[in-house]
Write a protein that holds these residues in place. Structure first.
Motif, PDB file in Angstrom:
ATOM      1  N   VAL A 101       0.865  -1.181   0.000  1.00 41.95           N
ATOM      2  CA  VAL A 101       0.000   0.000   0.000  1.00 41.95           C
ATOM      3  C   VAL A 101       0.901   1.231   0.000  1.00 41.95           C
ATOM      4  CG1 VAL A 101      -1.838   1.270   1.176  1.00 41.95           C
ATOM      5  CG2 VAL A 101      -1.752  -1.238   1.325  1.00 41.95           C
ATOM      6  N   ASP A 102       0.620   2.170  -0.887  1.00 39.93           N
ATOM      7  CA  ASP A 102       1.399   3.411  -0.961  1.00 39.93           C
ATOM      8  C   ASP A 102       0.406   4.569  -0.980  1.00 39.93           C
ATOM      9  OD1 ASP A 102       3.070   5.534  -1.441  1.00 39.93           O
ATOM     10  OD2 ASP A 102       4.069   4.647  -3.163  1.00 39.93           O
ATOM     11  N   ALA A 103       0.404   5.347   0.106  1.00 38.86           N
ATOM     12  CA  ALA A 103      -0.647   6.341   0.310  1.00 38.86           C
ATOM     13  C   ALA A 103      -0.241   7.759  -0.074  1.00 38.86           C
ATOM     14  CB  ALA A 103      -1.102   6.312   1.774  1.00 38.86           C
ATOM     15  N   TRP A 104       0.655   7.904  -1.048  1.00 37.15           N
ATOM     16  CA  TRP A 104       0.973   9.247  -1.537  1.00 37.15           C
ATOM     17  C   TRP A 104       0.965   9.231  -3.049  1.00 37.15           C
ATOM     18  CZ3 TRP A 104      -0.098  13.479   0.529  1.00 37.15           C
ATOM     19  CH2 TRP A 104       0.543  14.681   0.245  1.00 37.15           C
ATOM     20  N   TYR A 105       1.190  10.390  -3.675  1.00 38.20           N
ATOM     21  CA  TYR A 105       0.942  10.546  -5.108  1.00 38.20           C
ATOM     22  C   TYR A 105       2.179  10.343  -5.988  1.00 38.20           C
ATOM     23  CZ  TYR A 105      -3.214  12.856  -3.178  1.00 38.20           C
ATOM     24  OH  TYR A 105      -4.358  13.152  -2.470  1.00 38.20           O
ATOM     25  N   ASP A 106       3.351  10.140  -5.394  1.00 36.92           N
ATOM     26  CA  ASP A 106       4.569   9.998  -6.194  1.00 36.92           C
ATOM     27  C   ASP A 106       4.652   8.600  -6.815  1.00 36.92           C
ATOM     28  OD1 ASP A 106       6.610   8.195  -4.459  1.00 36.92           O
ATOM     29  OD2 ASP A 106       5.344   9.410  -3.134  1.00 36.92           O
ATOM     30  N   GLY A 107       5.604   8.428  -7.736  1.00 33.01           N
ATOM     31  CA  GLY A 107       5.745   7.159  -8.439  1.00 33.01           C
ATOM     32  C   GLY A 107       6.960   6.356  -8.031  1.00 33.01           C
ATOM     33  N   ALA A 108       7.514   6.604  -6.821  1.00 37.20           N
ATOM     34  CA  ALA A 108       8.752   5.939  -6.418  1.00 37.20           C
ATOM     35  C   ALA A 108       8.599   4.425  -6.326  1.00 37.20           C
ATOM     36  CB  ALA A 108       9.239   6.507  -5.083  1.00 37.20           C
ATOM     37  N   MET A 109       7.498   3.943  -5.754  1.00 37.86           N
ATOM     38  CA  MET A 109       7.337   2.496  -5.603  1.00 37.86           C
ATOM     39  C   MET A 109       7.157   1.833  -6.955  1.00 37.86           C
ATOM     40  SD  MET A 109       7.486   0.261  -3.150  1.00 37.86           S
ATOM     41  CE  MET A 109       8.186  -1.074  -4.117  1.00 37.86           C
ATOM     42  N   ARG A 110       6.424   2.458  -7.850  1.00 39.01           N
ATOM     43  CA  ARG A 110       6.284   1.916  -9.219  1.00 39.01           C
ATOM     44  C   ARG A 110       7.640   1.854  -9.898  1.00 39.01           C
ATOM     45  NH1 ARG A 110       3.630   1.197 -14.158  1.00 39.01           N
ATOM     46  NH2 ARG A 110       1.672   0.731 -13.135  1.00 39.01           N
ATOM     47  N   ALA A 111       8.459   2.889  -9.733  1.00 40.82           N
ATOM     48  CA  ALA A 111       9.780   2.899 -10.354  1.00 40.82           C
ATOM     49  C   ALA A 111      10.655   1.779  -9.797  1.00 40.82           C
ATOM     50  CB  ALA A 111      10.448   4.253 -10.130  1.00 40.82           C
ATOM     51  N   ALA A 112      10.546   1.521  -8.485  1.00 38.18           N
ATOM     52  CA  ALA A 112      11.345   0.457  -7.877  1.00 38.18           C
ATOM     53  C   ALA A 112      10.931  -0.914  -8.391  1.00 38.18           C
ATOM     54  CB  ALA A 112      11.222   0.519  -6.357  1.00 38.18           C
ATOM     55  N   LEU A 113       9.643  -1.089  -8.609  1.00 38.98           N
ATOM     56  CA  LEU A 113       9.155  -2.373  -9.122  1.00 38.98           C
ATOM     57  C   LEU A 113       9.593  -2.594 -10.566  1.00 38.98           C
ATOM     58  CD1 LEU A 113       5.621  -2.246  -7.511  1.00 38.98           C
ATOM     59  CD2 LEU A 113       7.265  -4.098  -7.153  1.00 38.98           C
ATOM     60  N   GLY A 114       9.746  -1.491 -11.317  1.00 45.47           N
ATOM     61  CA  GLY A 114      10.231  -1.597 -12.683  1.00 45.47           C
ATOM     62  C   GLY A 114       9.219  -2.219 -13.624  1.00 45.47           C
ATOM     63  N   GLU A 115       9.699  -2.669 -14.764  1.00 48.26           N
ATOM     64  CA  GLU A 115       8.816  -3.200 -15.801  1.00 48.26           C
ATOM     65  C   GLU A 115       8.899  -4.724 -15.917  1.00 48.26           C
ATOM     66  OE1 GLU A 115       8.948  -1.245 -19.528  1.00 48.26           O
ATOM     67  OE2 GLU A 115       8.742   0.760 -18.683  1.00 48.26           O
ATOM     68  N   ASP A 121     -19.265   4.149 -12.250  1.00 42.60           N
ATOM     69  CA  ASP A 121     -19.540   3.720 -10.884  1.00 42.60           C
ATOM     70  C   ASP A 121     -18.311   3.067 -10.263  1.00 42.60           C
ATOM     71  OD1 ASP A 121     -19.483   1.460 -12.426  1.00 42.60           O
ATOM     72  OD2 ASP A 121     -21.365   0.625 -11.680  1.00 42.60           O
ATOM     73  N   HIS A 122     -17.169   3.141 -10.941  1.00 41.04           N
ATOM     74  CA  HIS A 122     -15.947   2.526 -10.433  1.00 41.04           C
ATOM     75  C   HIS A 122     -15.183   3.479  -9.532  1.00 41.04           C
ATOM     76  CE1 HIS A 122     -16.508  -0.988 -12.911  1.00 41.04           C
ATOM     77  NE2 HIS A 122     -16.548  -0.261 -14.008  1.00 41.04           N
ATOM     78  N   PHE A 123     -14.626   2.928  -8.465  1.00 42.55           N
ATOM     79  CA  PHE A 123     -13.803   3.708  -7.552  1.00 42.55           C
ATOM     80  C   PHE A 123     -12.312   3.536  -7.818  1.00 42.55           C
ATOM     81  CE2 PHE A 123     -17.725   3.419  -5.021  1.00 42.55           C
ATOM     82  CZ  PHE A 123     -17.823   4.702  -4.511  1.00 42.55           C
ATOM     83  N   TYR A 124     -11.941   2.659  -8.740  1.00 43.70           N
ATOM     84  CA  TYR A 124     -10.528   2.357  -8.939  1.00 43.70           C
ATOM     85  C   TYR A 124     -10.306   1.810 -10.347  1.00 43.70           C
ATOM     86  CZ  TYR A 124     -12.880  -1.792  -7.099  1.00 43.70           C
ATOM     87  OH  TYR A 124     -13.808  -2.786  -6.853  1.00 43.70           O
ATOM     88  N   ARG A 125      -9.035   1.817 -10.767  1.00 42.00           N
ATOM     89  CA  ARG A 125      -8.635   1.274 -12.058  1.00 42.00           C
ATOM     90  C   ARG A 125      -7.373   0.441 -11.884  1.00 42.00           C
ATOM     91  NH1 ARG A 125      -9.472   6.537 -16.108  1.00 42.00           N
ATOM     92  NH2 ARG A 125     -11.759   6.382 -16.233  1.00 42.00           N
ATOM     93  N   PHE A 126      -7.161  -0.486 -12.815  1.00 41.99           N
ATOM     94  CA  PHE A 126      -6.022  -1.397 -12.759  1.00 41.99           C
ATOM     95  C   PHE A 126      -5.041  -1.084 -13.891  1.00 41.99           C
ATOM     96  CE2 PHE A 126      -9.454  -3.485 -10.601  1.00 41.99           C
ATOM     97  CZ  PHE A 126      -8.866  -4.197  -9.572  1.00 41.99           C
ATOM     98  N   TYR A 127      -3.747  -1.174 -13.590  1.00 44.07           N
ATOM     99  CA  TYR A 127      -2.698  -0.911 -14.575  1.00 44.07           C
ATOM    100  C   TYR A 127      -1.628  -1.989 -14.469  1.00 44.07           C
ATOM    101  CZ  TYR A 127      -4.891   3.678 -14.752  1.00 44.07           C
ATOM    102  OH  TYR A 127      -5.809   4.703 -14.879  1.00 44.07           O
ATOM    103  N   ASP A 128      -1.130  -2.441 -15.613  1.00 42.87           N
ATOM    104  CA  ASP A 128      -0.064  -3.439 -15.573  1.00 42.87           C
ATOM    105  C   ASP A 128       1.282  -2.761 -15.378  1.00 42.87           C
ATOM    106  OD1 ASP A 128       0.725  -2.435 -18.064  1.00 42.87           O
ATOM    107  OD2 ASP A 128      -0.111  -4.123 -19.201  1.00 42.87           O
ATOM    108  N   SER A 129       2.357  -3.554 -15.364  1.00 39.99           N
ATOM    109  CA  SER A 129       3.679  -3.013 -15.073  1.00 39.99           C
ATOM    110  C   SER A 129       4.163  -2.031 -16.134  1.00 39.99           C
ATOM    111  CB  SER A 129       4.686  -4.155 -14.940  1.00 39.99           C
ATOM    112  OG  SER A 129       4.718  -4.946 -16.124  1.00 39.99           O
ATOM    113  N   ALA A 130       3.603  -2.107 -17.334  1.00 40.15           N
ATOM    114  CA  ALA A 130       3.968  -1.170 -18.397  1.00 40.15           C
ATOM    115  C   ALA A 130       3.124   0.096 -18.365  1.00 40.15           C
ATOM    116  CB  ALA A 130       3.838  -1.851 -19.765  1.00 40.15           C
ATOM    117  N   GLY A 131       2.156   0.154 -17.457  1.00 47.38           N
ATOM    118  CA  GLY A 131       1.326   1.336 -17.331  1.00 47.38           C
ATOM    119  C   GLY A 131       0.069   1.318 -18.167  1.00 47.38           C
TER     120      GLY A 131
END
Length: 287
Positions: free
Chosen positions: A118-132, A150-160
């Motif tokens: 869980v990452d509760a801020w708006y930066d992309g550091a954790m995504r960058a660490a996970l990489g592609e 009516d959706h509260f969320y969206r899903f994205y793969d490692s490539a964005g």
């Protein structure tokens, strides 16, 4: 006014021993890391790392009324109501335009492939660490303003790339960004209006993705770099950890805790670990 609850903090040696144990449990996947902006702040990024700093950023861009100054959610609502949602999104993207360098702990957590982060801020550091690399994806909270969904969320793969929720079941690691993120699609929950519908339904868990409900079951959370000095942040932490383990841990600075934070720790049964964050990171990396 009632006195804040008394909380007994463990001694330094016991605290370090607990963190050493938690490091092993992170590796085993039985503890979920819950990251706040305090962790990203260790890399000294050129982005806001507190709600107050983000509110101050807004104030440098838009003349805000006194009632909104200093409150990031109210500031964002004023901008959305008076300058349009597109202006608010543009300012958020500008505030987080400079990439945040992942810390050593970001990279370490990525290497562990935990079931959930869980990452509760708006930066992309954790995504960058996970990489592609394969094996992970991200679910983000999204604003429903103007989306007619009516959706509260969206899903994205490692490539964005946005994907169907069914794909997420195959991910070894799910990165959960409940408030959205600048990456990969500039989704932001930030204004009062964004949170009205979410907070109306969050008690019945509708805004929490099913995969998060599944993966939290039976697991503890470790809050790293988090503060609970705002009612909204407390509400999210309470609901995300609901129906998981009965024991959770939070790294804190006892001198900085507000009365509301002390009450929250006591009410939620969070075990406070009084230790400086850089030292806590050292211990978590040592496993």
């Amino acid at each position: 006014m009632k006195a804040p609850p008394r909380i007994d903090f463990a001694g330094a040696a016991d605290t370090e021993a607990i963190l050493t144990e938690l490091a092993a449990r992170l590796s085993a996947g039985s503890v979920i890391p819950y990251l706040g902006p305090g962790l990203a702040e260790l890399s000294r990024p050129d982005v806001p790392t507190t709600p107050e700093a983000l509110a101050a950023f807004f104030a440098t861009k838009i003349a805000l009324p006194r009632r909104a100054k200093g409150n990031v959610w109210a500031s964002a609502q004023y901008i959305e109501s008076n300058k349009h949602r597109l202006t608010l999104t543009r300012l958020m993207a500008q505030a987080f335009a400079v990439p945040v360098e992942p810390t050593a702990l970001h990279y370490h957590l990525a290497s562990l492939s935990p079931p959930m982060i869980v990452d509760a801020w708006y930066d992309g550091a954790m995504r960058a660490a996970l990489g592609e690399r394969d094996g992970w994806g991200e679910v983000q909270g999204v604003s429903r303003a103007g989306l007619y969904t009516d959706h509260f969320y969206r899903f994205y793969d490692s490539a964005g790339q946005e994907v169907d929720s069914a794909v997420a079941g195959n991910w070894a690691t799910v990165l959960y960004k409940p408030h959205g993120s600048v990456e990969p699609a500039k989704n932001f929950l930030i204004s009062d209006a964004d949170y009205v519908e979410v907070l109306t339904e969050i008690d019945i868990q509708t805004p929490i993705p099913d995969i998060i409900k599944e993966r939290r079951t039976g697991r503890s959370f470790l809050f790293i770099g988090c503060r609970f000095n705002d009612q909204l942040l407390r509400a999210y932490a309470r609901q995300i950890t609901k129906r998981s383990s009965d024991v959770h841990y939070v790294i804190v600075d006892p001198q900085a805790l507000s009365r509301n934070e002390l009450c929250f720790l006591a009410a939620q049964g969070l075990m406070p670990l009084a230790i400086e964050l850089p030292r806590a990171v050292e211990l978590l990396l040592a496993s």
